[in-house]
Scaffold this active site. Structure first.
Site, PDB file in Angstrom:
ATOM      1  N   CYS A   2     -79.805  51.861  31.973  1.00  0.00           N
ATOM      2  CA  CYS A   2     -78.889  51.974  33.109  1.00  0.00           C
ATOM      3  C   CYS A   2     -78.492  53.435  33.323  1.00  0.00           C
ATOM      4  O   CYS A   2     -78.286  54.182  32.373  1.00  0.00           O
ATOM      5  CB  CYS A   2     -77.629  51.150  32.950  1.00  0.00           C
ATOM      6  SG  CYS A   2     -77.927  49.405  32.753  1.00  0.00           S
ATOM      7  N   ARG A  27     -84.002  55.341  33.625  1.00  0.00           N
ATOM      8  CA  ARG A  27     -83.156  54.647  32.648  1.00  0.00           C
ATOM      9  C   ARG A  27     -83.107  53.143  32.892  1.00  0.00           C
ATOM     10  O   ARG A  27     -82.528  52.385  32.098  1.00  0.00           O
ATOM     11  CB  ARG A  27     -81.733  55.203  32.703  1.00  0.00           C
ATOM     12  CG  ARG A  27     -81.652  56.682  32.447  1.00  0.00           C
ATOM     13  CD  ARG A  27     -80.239  57.167  32.558  1.00  0.00           C
ATOM     14  NE  ARG A  27     -79.396  56.613  31.527  1.00  0.00           N
ATOM     15  CZ  ARG A  27     -79.249  57.119  30.316  1.00  0.00           C
ATOM     16  NH1 ARG A  27     -79.898  58.211  29.984  1.00  0.00           N
ATOM     17  NH2 ARG A  27     -78.461  56.541  29.438  1.00  0.00           N
ATOM     18  N   TRP A  75     -80.879  48.311  34.152  1.00  0.00           N
ATOM     19  CA  TRP A  75     -81.874  47.689  33.275  1.00  0.00           C
ATOM     20  C   TRP A  75     -81.161  46.465  32.704  1.00  0.00           C
ATOM     21  O   TRP A  75     -80.252  46.593  31.886  1.00  0.00           O
ATOM     22  CB  TRP A  75     -82.281  48.649  32.167  1.00  0.00           C
ATOM     23  CG  TRP A  75     -83.436  48.176  31.332  1.00  0.00           C
ATOM     24  CD1 TRP A  75     -84.760  48.346  31.596  1.00  0.00           C
ATOM     25  CD2 TRP A  75     -83.364  47.482  30.088  1.00  0.00           C
ATOM     26  NE1 TRP A  75     -85.512  47.795  30.589  1.00  0.00           N
ATOM     27  CE2 TRP A  75     -84.678  47.249  29.650  1.00  0.00           C
ATOM     28  CE3 TRP A  75     -82.312  47.007  29.286  1.00  0.00           C
ATOM     29  CZ2 TRP A  75     -84.977  46.591  28.464  1.00  0.00           C
ATOM     30  CZ3 TRP A  75     -82.611  46.346  28.103  1.00  0.00           C
ATOM     31  CH2 TRP A  75     -83.939  46.146  27.711  1.00  0.00           C
ATOM     32  N   ASN A 101     -72.869  51.212  31.650  1.00  0.00           N
ATOM     33  CA  ASN A 101     -74.098  51.276  30.859  1.00  0.00           C
ATOM     34  C   ASN A 101     -73.695  50.882  29.435  1.00  0.00           C
ATOM     35  O   ASN A 101     -72.815  51.511  28.864  1.00  0.00           O
ATOM     36  CB  ASN A 101     -74.637  52.719  30.932  1.00  0.00           C
ATOM     37  CG  ASN A 101     -75.724  53.031  29.917  1.00  0.00           C
ATOM     38  OD1 ASN A 101     -75.928  54.174  29.575  1.00  0.00           O
ATOM     39  ND2 ASN A 101     -76.414  52.038  29.437  1.00  0.00           N
ATOM     40  N   GLY A 102     -74.306  49.834  28.903  1.00  0.00           N
ATOM     41  CA  GLY A 102     -73.941  49.385  27.550  1.00  0.00           C
ATOM     42  C   GLY A 102     -73.790  47.870  27.531  1.00  0.00           C
ATOM     43  O   GLY A 102     -74.276  47.176  28.423  1.00  0.00           O
ATOM     44  N   GLU A 481    -100.017  55.817  18.388  1.00  0.00           N
ATOM     45  CA  GLU A 481     -99.420  56.386  19.591  1.00  0.00           C
ATOM     46  C   GLU A 481    -100.338  56.175  20.806  1.00  0.00           C
ATOM     47  O   GLU A 481     -99.881  55.830  21.894  1.00  0.00           O
ATOM     48  CB  GLU A 481     -99.122  57.876  19.354  1.00  0.00           C
ATOM     49  CG  GLU A 481     -98.524  58.608  20.526  1.00  0.00           C
ATOM     50  CD  GLU A 481     -97.175  58.078  21.018  1.00  0.00           C
ATOM     51  OE1 GLU A 481     -96.593  57.193  20.365  1.00  0.00           O
ATOM     52  OE2 GLU A 481     -96.737  58.530  22.081  1.00  0.00           O
ATOM     53  N   LYS A 485     -99.274  54.120  24.166  1.00  0.00           N
ATOM     54  CA  LYS A 485     -99.330  54.744  25.501  1.00  0.00           C
ATOM     55  C   LYS A 485    -100.090  53.838  26.463  1.00  0.00           C
ATOM     56  O   LYS A 485     -99.654  53.592  27.576  1.00  0.00           O
ATOM     57  CB  LYS A 485    -100.004  56.115  25.466  1.00  0.00           C
ATOM     58  CG  LYS A 485     -99.208  57.252  24.883  1.00  0.00           C
ATOM     59  CD  LYS A 485     -98.172  57.849  25.797  1.00  0.00           C
ATOM     60  CE  LYS A 485     -96.819  57.251  25.640  1.00  0.00           C
ATOM     61  NZ  LYS A 485     -96.019  57.493  24.511  1.00  0.00           N
ATOM     62  N   GLU A 488     -98.116  50.616  27.243  1.00  0.00           N
ATOM     63  CA  GLU A 488     -96.908  50.880  28.027  1.00  0.00           C
ATOM     64  C   GLU A 488     -97.197  51.049  29.508  1.00  0.00           C
ATOM     65  O   GLU A 488     -96.504  50.479  30.338  1.00  0.00           O
ATOM     66  CB  GLU A 488     -96.248  52.191  27.546  1.00  0.00           C
ATOM     67  CG  GLU A 488     -95.374  52.081  26.338  1.00  0.00           C
ATOM     68  CD  GLU A 488     -94.733  53.438  25.998  1.00  0.00           C
ATOM     69  OE1 GLU A 488     -93.539  53.450  25.728  1.00  0.00           O
ATOM     70  OE2 GLU A 488     -95.419  54.470  26.017  1.00  0.00           O
ATOM     71  N   HIS A 504    -110.266  43.406   7.694  1.00  0.00           N
ATOM     72  CA  HIS A 504    -109.386  42.365   7.151  1.00  0.00           C
ATOM     73  C   HIS A 504    -108.687  41.591   8.266  1.00  0.00           C
ATOM     74  O   HIS A 504    -107.753  40.836   7.998  1.00  0.00           O
ATOM     75  CB  HIS A 504    -108.342  42.999   6.227  1.00  0.00           C
ATOM     76  CG  HIS A 504    -108.973  43.701   5.063  1.00  0.00           C
ATOM     77  ND1 HIS A 504    -109.665  43.030   4.079  1.00  0.00           N
ATOM     78  CD2 HIS A 504    -109.049  45.015   4.744  1.00  0.00           C
ATOM     79  CE1 HIS A 504    -110.113  43.907   3.206  1.00  0.00           C
ATOM     80  NE2 HIS A 504    -109.766  45.122   3.587  1.00  0.00           N
ATOM     81  N   LYS A 608     -86.345  54.369  29.513  1.00  0.00           N
ATOM     82  CA  LYS A 608     -86.598  55.509  28.645  1.00  0.00           C
ATOM     83  C   LYS A 608     -85.591  55.612  27.510  1.00  0.00           C
ATOM     84  O   LYS A 608     -85.923  55.919  26.383  1.00  0.00           O
ATOM     85  CB  LYS A 608     -86.578  56.801  29.470  1.00  0.00           C
ATOM     86  CG  LYS A 608     -86.979  57.986  28.635  1.00  0.00           C
ATOM     87  CD  LYS A 608     -87.481  59.112  29.471  1.00  0.00           C
ATOM     88  CE  LYS A 608     -88.088  60.195  28.609  1.00  0.00           C
ATOM     89  NZ  LYS A 608     -89.333  59.795  27.950  1.00  0.00           N
TER      90      LYS A 608
END
Ligand code: G6P
Length: 613
Positions: A2, A27, A75, A101-102, A481, A485, A488, A504, A608
């Site tokens: 947010c 955000r 968000w 926000n929270g 990573e 990427k 995402e 395995h 983010k």
């Protein structure tokens, strides 16, 4: 998680708020809204969807006029994305509008109480209780009312409030979520992130937890929870407007990939003087380093992958045991941490809720804490014992690239510095590493020479259903990573596997034409990884090899013939290879996502800065 913006001044607020929200959309971007005081009443416009939908709504209803207002980009946590659940939330008599926000953890009991007192709720959110509670306690003294509300709510918040009966001011408060006040000339702002106001002012004040700011167009007064004044210093940020603009690039992600040499250079140069690593802000004495019994590295997402690099490097060079942990796991397990443990927290934003909680837990357990953080003044930076500030500059794309690269440098610098202090690496090795560090930006730039090759490769593989990334040691860590990427931003299923572990499990998923990206930079492990490449080739896979020139030149294994495609990297010492090998993986994800028509800078469902659990 947010984004919050607020404005009070002499200009029309709406456009300023919308422009600010545009910068904060990273955000959260499932809905957006504004509340503006039009001289008589609070007027609210909000809608599900991206900011452009809100712009349409405003165009169709004639817009909101007024010189004070608050805005929000969401968000979702409590309640699905919808018009009703979008912020700002207003109280029953429409006296108060709130952006938040929270998470308010005790919102249900407060909601039930307020319903019993006749308040009418119109959303499923936790935030609405703040607006309703403000109105319930309203006694005409805004500060007094806000303090009462903050005393009642539990959880985390950054909030912006506008009050119809006192429209000459907006109120802001925070706990565990960022909130910044921008100081202009006869105008002031509130924001979750300076990028939203940097075009308007560079003078800022960062609110601390449990501080309340009363913001007028020509004055900002900050109080503590006992209503005492708090004196705060105005800081001048050194970011320029370009940091928050695409500057000709189609996406922030591509711009930030290309900015990596600079991010790396700035980070390294901040700690190297006359070919020596130095830390002026904190001191890790030989005596202290000797006492360390264990290093814990804790982070989330890509920062966690950097932590993994740290594990390999600290163990190899510094010869101390290292545990690397996902912050959300660390905080709820029983780690054996004590006063001789060094806990390193890695976070771009410095606000990630789980990493912040892990930091607090580590401190409680008596450990010394060192954070590697990009955002100066963020909660994690402020609360940890020592801070290493990476110099990546503002990162806007949700998928991190340049901040990840800057974090890697912080790990290299710390590992080399610690090791030299305890003599676990020789002076010769130390000098060699310093040289490698200094050339690192140039080497990263060289990788850009294969951008076109990567783009062409992507044309043939953007419709892949599954992609597997394999490697050993640091090549495995980079694979983690690379696969993150790709997932995402392109939504292709991808997995990273330690090359030796493939047989395995995941090898059962390999079939004809499955794409495998094999990274090969660790010189001592070439033969081992080649065997694993052969295993997947034997099962019909298509192999893209990401390899350094040096390994390829030796090529005792005939790699060029075994693999279907090869991306060649500049030579680099094994220890710093992630800095160059990650770049083609970032570019590969970028171009594949581009060809799939994905929203690269704002991938679905992600945000983010994750300031909730
Ligand atoms: C989110 C982002 C990731 C990031 C992670 C940790 O999930 O999408 O890119 O790595 O948070 O963020 P931090 O700010 O703590 O580095």
């Amino acid at each position: 998680m947010c984004g919050i913006i607020g404005y009070i001044g002499n200009e029309e607020a709406t456009e300023l708020l919308l422009n600010g929200l545009e910068k904060l959309e990273y955000r959260g971007y499932d809905s957006a809204g504004l509340a503006v005081f039009d001289g008589r009443n609070l007027k609210v416009a909000k809608s599900k969807g991206r900011l452009k939908v809100l712009r349409e709504v405003l165009k169709n209803n004639g817009g909101l006029k007024g010189k004070a207002g608050i805005g929000h980009t969401r968000w979702a946590t409590h309640g699905k994305p919808s018009d009703e659940n979008s912020h700002p939330h207003v109280s029953t008599l429409r006296k108060f509008a709130v952006v938040h926000n929270g998470i308010i953890e005790n919102y249900l009991s407060i909601k039930n109480f307020l319903i019993s007192k006749g308040k009418k709720f119109s959303s499923e959110t936790d935030t609405e209780v703040i607006a309703q509670l403000l109105e319930y306690y309203d006694n005409g003294n805004t500060l007094d009312t806000v303090v009462k509300v903050l005393n009642d709510i539990k959880g985390s918040y950054a909030i912006g409030i506008i009050y119809e009966d006192n429209p000459e001011e907006i109120i802001a408060a925070k706990k565990d979520n960022p909130l910044i006040i921008g100081i202009g000339e006869n105008e002031n702002f509130i924001t979750s992130d300076v990028t939203a106001i940097v075009s308007k002012t560079k003078n800022i004040v960062r609110l601390k937890d449990s501080e309340i700011a009363v913001i007028k167009s020509d004055d900002v007064i900050i109080y503590d929870m006992n209503k005492n004044f708090v004196k705060k210093e105005i800081k001048v940020i050194d970011w320029n407007i370009d940091s928050a603009e695409k500057c000709g690039y189609d996406h922030f992600m591509l711009k930030e990939i290309m900015e990596q040499p600079k991010a790396v250079k700035d980070t390294i140069c901040s700690k190297i003087k006359e070919n020596e690593i130095f830390f002026d802000k904190f001191l890790f004495s030989k005596e202290y380093l000797e006492k360390i019994n264990k290093i814990f590295i804790i982070a989330c997402g890509s920062a966690y992958h950097v932590g993994y690099v740290g594990k390999y490097l600290f163990e190899k060079l510094f010869k101390k045991p290292v545990e690397v942990d996902i912050a959300s796991e660390f905080r709820y397990r029983d780690p054996i941490v004590d006063k001789n443990s060094l806990v390193i927290l890695i976070s771009q934003s410095g606000e990630t809720a789980d990493t912040l909680a892990a930091l607090r837990k580590s401190k409680q357990l008596g450990a010394r804490t060192l954070s590697i953080v990009n955002v100066i003044g963020s909660s994690i930076a402020t609360e940890s014992d020592d801070v290493f500030h990476t110099r990546a500059g503002p990162e806007i794309a949700v998928a991190t690239t340049k901040a990840y690269s800057a974090q890697l440098c912080a790990i290299y610098l710390l590992a080399i510095y610690f090791s030299r202090k305890l003599n676990t690496i020789s002076l010769k090795k130390y000098n060699y590493f310093i040289k490698e560090l200094i050339y690192l930006p140039e080497k990263i730039s060289k990788v850009f020479n294969i951008t076109e090759q990567i783009r062409n490769f992507s044309k043939n593989f953007y419709q892949a259903k599954n992609v597997f990334f394999i490697g050993r040691n640091l090549d495995y860590v980079v694979s983690l990573e690379g696969s993150l990427k790709l997932k995402e931003i392109s939504y292709i299923h991808a997995e990273a596997y330690a090359a030796g572990e493939l047989k395995h499990g995941t090898i059962s998923l390999i079939e004809n034409n499955t794409l495998i990206v094999a990274t090969l930079t660790q010189k001592s492990l070439v033969g081992k990884t080649v065997s694993n490449i052969k295993e997947v080739k034997a099962r019909g896979a298509i192999v893209l090899l990401v390899v350094t020139k040096e390994v390829l030149l030796k090529d005792e294994h005939n790699l060029k013939n075994i693999c279907d495609f090869v991306f060649i990297l500049p030579d680099i010492c094994d220890e710093m290879s992630p800095s160059v090998s990650v770049v083609p993986l970032q570019l590969l994800s970028y171009y594949i996502a581009l060809m799939r028509g994905c929203d690269i800078d704002k991938p679905r469902n992600l945000a983010k800065s994750v300031t909730v659990e």
